[in-house]
Design a protein around this motif. Structure first.
Motif, PDB file in Angstrom:
ATOM      1  N   PHE A 226       0.803  -1.212   0.000  1.00  0.00           N
ATOM      2  CA  PHE A 226       0.000   0.000   0.000  1.00  0.00           C
ATOM      3  C   PHE A 226       0.841   1.269   0.000  1.00  0.00           C
ATOM      4  N   GLN A 227       2.063   1.212  -0.458  1.00  0.00           N
ATOM      5  CA  GLN A 227       2.879   2.422  -0.489  1.00  0.00           C
ATOM      6  C   GLN A 227       2.331   3.457  -1.466  1.00  0.00           C
ATOM      7  N   MET A 228       1.660   3.021  -2.519  1.00  0.00           N
ATOM      8  CA  MET A 228       1.088   3.932  -3.502  1.00  0.00           C
ATOM      9  C   MET A 228      -0.405   4.170  -3.272  1.00  0.00           C
ATOM     10  N   PHE A 229      -0.959   3.705  -2.179  1.00  0.00           N
ATOM     11  CA  PHE A 229      -2.385   3.850  -1.898  1.00  0.00           C
ATOM     12  C   PHE A 229      -2.769   5.330  -1.857  1.00  0.00           C
ATOM     13  N   PRO A 230      -3.868   5.739  -2.522  1.00  0.00           N
ATOM     14  CA  PRO A 230      -4.877   4.941  -3.232  1.00  0.00           C
ATOM     15  C   PRO A 230      -4.649   4.853  -4.741  1.00  0.00           C
ATOM     16  N   MET A 231      -3.434   5.045  -5.180  1.00  0.00           N
ATOM     17  CA  MET A 231      -3.113   4.919  -6.602  1.00  0.00           C
ATOM     18  C   MET A 231      -2.251   3.682  -6.822  1.00  0.00           C
ATOM     19  N   ASP A 232      -2.567   2.624  -6.115  1.00  0.00           N
ATOM     20  CA  ASP A 232      -1.753   1.414  -6.125  1.00  0.00           C
ATOM     21  C   ASP A 232      -2.305   0.393  -7.107  1.00  0.00           C
ATOM     22  N   GLN A 297      -4.151  -8.793 -12.174  1.00  0.00           N
ATOM     23  CA  GLN A 297      -3.692  -7.429 -11.937  1.00  0.00           C
ATOM     24  C   GLN A 297      -4.902  -6.541 -11.667  1.00  0.00           C
ATOM     25  N   LEU A 298      -4.940  -5.977 -10.466  1.00  0.00           N
ATOM     26  CA  LEU A 298      -6.052  -5.141 -10.026  1.00  0.00           C
ATOM     27  C   LEU A 298      -5.541  -3.725  -9.773  1.00  0.00           C
ATOM     28  N   VAL A 299      -6.120  -2.750 -10.467  1.00  0.00           N
ATOM     29  CA  VAL A 299      -5.762  -1.342 -10.309  1.00  0.00           C
ATOM     30  C   VAL A 299      -6.894  -0.660  -9.556  1.00  0.00           C
ATOM     31  N   ARG A 300      -6.539   0.032  -8.483  1.00  0.00           N
ATOM     32  CA  ARG A 300      -7.559   0.657  -7.642  1.00  0.00           C
ATOM     33  C   ARG A 300      -8.160   1.882  -8.334  1.00  0.00           C
ATOM     34  N   ARG A 301      -9.463   2.033  -8.179  1.00  0.00           N
ATOM     35  CA  ARG A 301     -10.150   3.201  -8.719  1.00  0.00           C
ATOM     36  C   ARG A 301      -9.941   4.393  -7.778  1.00  0.00           C
ATOM     37  N   LEU A 302      -9.629   5.552  -8.348  1.00  0.00           N
ATOM     38  CA  LEU A 302      -9.289   6.726  -7.549  1.00  0.00           C
ATOM     39  C   LEU A 302     -10.495   7.594  -7.219  1.00  0.00           C
ATOM     40  N   GLY A 303     -11.596   7.416  -7.927  1.00  0.00           N
ATOM     41  CA  GLY A 303     -12.734   8.316  -7.770  1.00  0.00           C
ATOM     42  C   GLY A 303     -13.299   8.337  -6.362  1.00  0.00           C
ATOM     43  N   PHE A 304     -13.406   7.189  -5.728  1.00  0.00           N
ATOM     44  CA  PHE A 304     -13.982   7.135  -4.381  1.00  0.00           C
ATOM     45  C   PHE A 304     -13.148   7.937  -3.395  1.00  0.00           C
ATOM     46  N   SER A 308     -13.929  11.269  -0.961  1.00  0.00           N
ATOM     47  CA  SER A 308     -13.995  10.964   0.474  1.00  0.00           C
ATOM     48  C   SER A 308     -12.803  11.471   1.261  1.00  0.00           C
ATOM     49  N   SER A 309     -11.675  11.717   0.610  1.00  0.00           N
ATOM     50  CA  SER A 309     -10.465  12.104   1.355  1.00  0.00           C
ATOM     51  C   SER A 309      -9.800  13.357   0.801  1.00  0.00           C
ATOM     52  N   TYR A 310      -9.529  13.384  -0.493  1.00  0.00           N
ATOM     53  CA  TYR A 310      -8.728  14.471  -1.042  1.00  0.00           C
ATOM     54  C   TYR A 310      -9.490  15.799  -1.040  1.00  0.00           C
ATOM     55  N   ILE A 311     -10.671  15.815  -1.601  1.00  0.00           N
ATOM     56  CA  ILE A 311     -11.426  17.068  -1.670  1.00  0.00           C
ATOM     57  C   ILE A 311     -11.817  17.576  -0.280  1.00  0.00           C
ATOM     58  N   PHE A 349      -7.846  11.837   9.022  1.00  0.00           N
ATOM     59  CA  PHE A 349      -6.653  11.016   8.853  1.00  0.00           C
ATOM     60  C   PHE A 349      -6.788   9.677   9.579  1.00  0.00           C
ATOM     61  N   GLY A 350      -7.392   9.700  10.762  1.00  0.00           N
ATOM     62  CA  GLY A 350      -7.583   8.447  11.500  1.00  0.00           C
ATOM     63  C   GLY A 350      -8.572   7.517  10.845  1.00  0.00           C
ATOM     64  N   VAL A 351      -9.622   8.070  10.239  1.00  0.00           N
ATOM     65  CA  VAL A 351     -10.615   7.234   9.554  1.00  0.00           C
ATOM     66  C   VAL A 351      -9.981   6.534   8.358  1.00  0.00           C
TER      67      VAL A 351
END
Length: 514
Positions: A226-232, A297-304, A308-311, A349-351
């Protein structure tokens, strides 16, 4: 005597009735064409037994001397699958059935021994048909998959050329044929109950080739980073291996189309970018075991995570900057806004970390959240500094670098006029019309009581002491400085956060595979 004669007549009548019923049964079955006599035994005048009917041969044709009460026997209809007397009417192919062929094959078959025992290893060609893939959980690092495992191998003991078609066995007869003992290496749980119950199929071809298919629904572990989470991008594997047969007895080989994905696989959080297949042979103390590995190979979707976090974190950070536009005199409003934004960003951040395993390395999301918390906390610290300066009534000093950065030296510089310097050439008399002796005699003061320099004979510079400011002037000075800090923060904080956004998204989006 009369009594015994009467009993004899009753017994005779009873026997006749039984024989009559038995003849009717045989006639209905078509075995013995027996017909009842036209004479009724019960209506004899003297009560004597009627004469027995003439004997009729049930196998041979009836004689012409038979009475009309016995009709000609009819031919017994028989099915084609009957094995009685019509074997001459059936061809050799019609006699062979899959059941008979399979039973004949099992007479000398031992399912405990692999094909070609003590010979070359059995080559088992495998094909994996993925019917469903989902429930990928980051907290437990596992996923659920439903597959059809198809295996092909050749068993020369099952060759049959008298029946030119394949033989399909039901699940009840699978234990009578040798099967590869494979298992899934990264399996965490299995045994999910199917609604149909029949999840196995075995088919035997005339050349001895065996096709075995079985449905599996399993919970498999998936190693995640998960080092690249959520773009992993996660790679989940499915490993199958023989349990008791080494590579000297059994070889697992991928088929021509090894991994087939169902067209309706859709994951809400990931994008299934592709699949790969490879081998993962394991060498242990008892030997080397062949292993097949399928990778998804599973690429995580960034939209969620954007919503929920960035905006939300961007909005909280910008909200903390509104304190720069609130006057330092309104301390309660600035304190409430600053503490609220700090607590909200910390809770967010905790969530985000609650849904992840307890790992020690830093994720991309952690870097973002920590920088946002730093900006929010910096806005709160800036207000504390501004409020401290705003409420000062006495002088206090800052280091020179801080004064130059904030611009405090502009208020502490005082310009003085330099007095005119008197220059004299060599051989000229001292100024003010006096000789050297007079200067020595008169001391180091001139005629107008101005201090003189004894070496040069020039008047000394008289320093002017700055005027002491009043308390109101000092208060106004520090209030001006506090407002200037707010004015600088209005530019520095948004500019720094914008630069961080450009750097962050440029670096991580270049590594994002979606």
């Amino acid at each position: 005597m009369a009594m015994s004669k009467h009993m004899l007549v009753k017994i005779s009548l009873l026997l006749c009735a039984v024989l009559s019923q038995y003849g009717m049964v045989l006639e209905a079955m078509g075995v013995f064409p027996y017909a009842r006599s036209t004479r009724d035994v019960s209506r004899t005048a003297n009560g004597a037994l009627p004469p027995p009917p003439p004997a009729v041969n049930s196998v041979g044709p009836p004689s012409d001397s038979l009475p009309d009460a016995f009709p000609i026997p009819r031919e017994i209809p028989r099915d084609k699958d009957d094995d009685f007397d019509n074997s001459t009417r059936l061809s050799k192919e019609d006699k062979v059935s899959p059941t008979k062929v399979f039973v004949s094959l099992l007479r000398k078959y031992d399912d405990r021994v692999r094909p070609d025992f003590k010979g070359s290893p059995v080559k088992v060609f495998c094909q994996l048909v993925v019917n469903n893939l989902g429930s990928v959980k980051a907290a437990t690092m596992d996923y659920i998959v439903t597959v059809f495992m198809r295996q092909r191998w050749v068993d020369s003991r099952l060759e049959h050329y008298d029946y030119n078609d394949s033989i399909t066995l039901s699940s009840r007869n699978l234990d009578k044929v040798w099967l590869p003992d494979i298992f899934f290496v990264n399996e965490k749980a299995a045994g999910f109950i199917s609604t149909t119950g029949n999840n196995k199929m075995l088919r035997i071809y005339p050349n001895g080739e065996v096709l075995y298919s079985e449905k599996y629904t399993m919970l498999l572990k998936c190693r995640m980073n998960f080092q690249m989470f959520p773009m992993d991008t996660q790679v989940c594997t499915l490993q199958t291996e023989s349990y008791s047969h080494t590579d000297k007895d059994l070889l697992l080989i991928w088929d021509e189309d090894p991994v087939v994905l169902s067209g309706d696989i859709e994951l809400p959080e990931y994008i299934l970018r592709g699949r790969r297949f490879t081998t993962c042979d394991n060498t242990r103390e008892i030997g080397t075991f062949t292993c097949l590995e399928a990778q998804f190979q599973l690429v995580r979707r960034l939209g969620f995570y954007l919503f929920s976090s960035y905006i939300p974190s961007i909005m909280i950070t910008v909200l903390s900057w509104l304190t720069f536009w609130i006057s330092p005199e309104i301390a309660p409003a600035r304190v409430a806004l600053g503490i609220t934004t700090v607590l909200t960003s910390t809770a967010l951040f905790g969530v985000n970390r609650q849904t992840m395993p307890r790992f020690s390395y830093i994720r991309a999301m952690d870097i973002w959240m920590m920088i946002c918390i730093t900006f929010v906390f910096g806005a709160l610290v800036e207000f504390i500094a501004v409020h401290f300066i705003f409420k000062r009534h006495k002088k206090f000093g800052f280091p020179k670098k801080v004064r130059n950065l904030v611009g405090l030296n502009k208020h502490w510089r005082f310009k003085y006029r330099k007095p005119p310097q008197v220059s004299r050439a060599r051989g000229e008399s001292p100024p003010f019309g006096g000789s050297q002796r007079e200067l020595l005699a008169g001391g180091n003061t001139s005629q107008d009581n101005t201090p003189l320099d004894l070496e040069n004979g020039t008047p000394k510079k008289k320093r002017r002491r700055p005027r002491r400011r009043t308390a109101a002037e000092v208060t106004l000075l520090y209030q001006t400085r506090a407002r200037r800090i707010d004015l600088i923060s209005r530019v520095v904080f948004p500019a720094a956060f914008t630069f961080f956004n450009i750097t962050y998204w440029t670096v991580y989006l270049s590594w994002y595979e979606a």
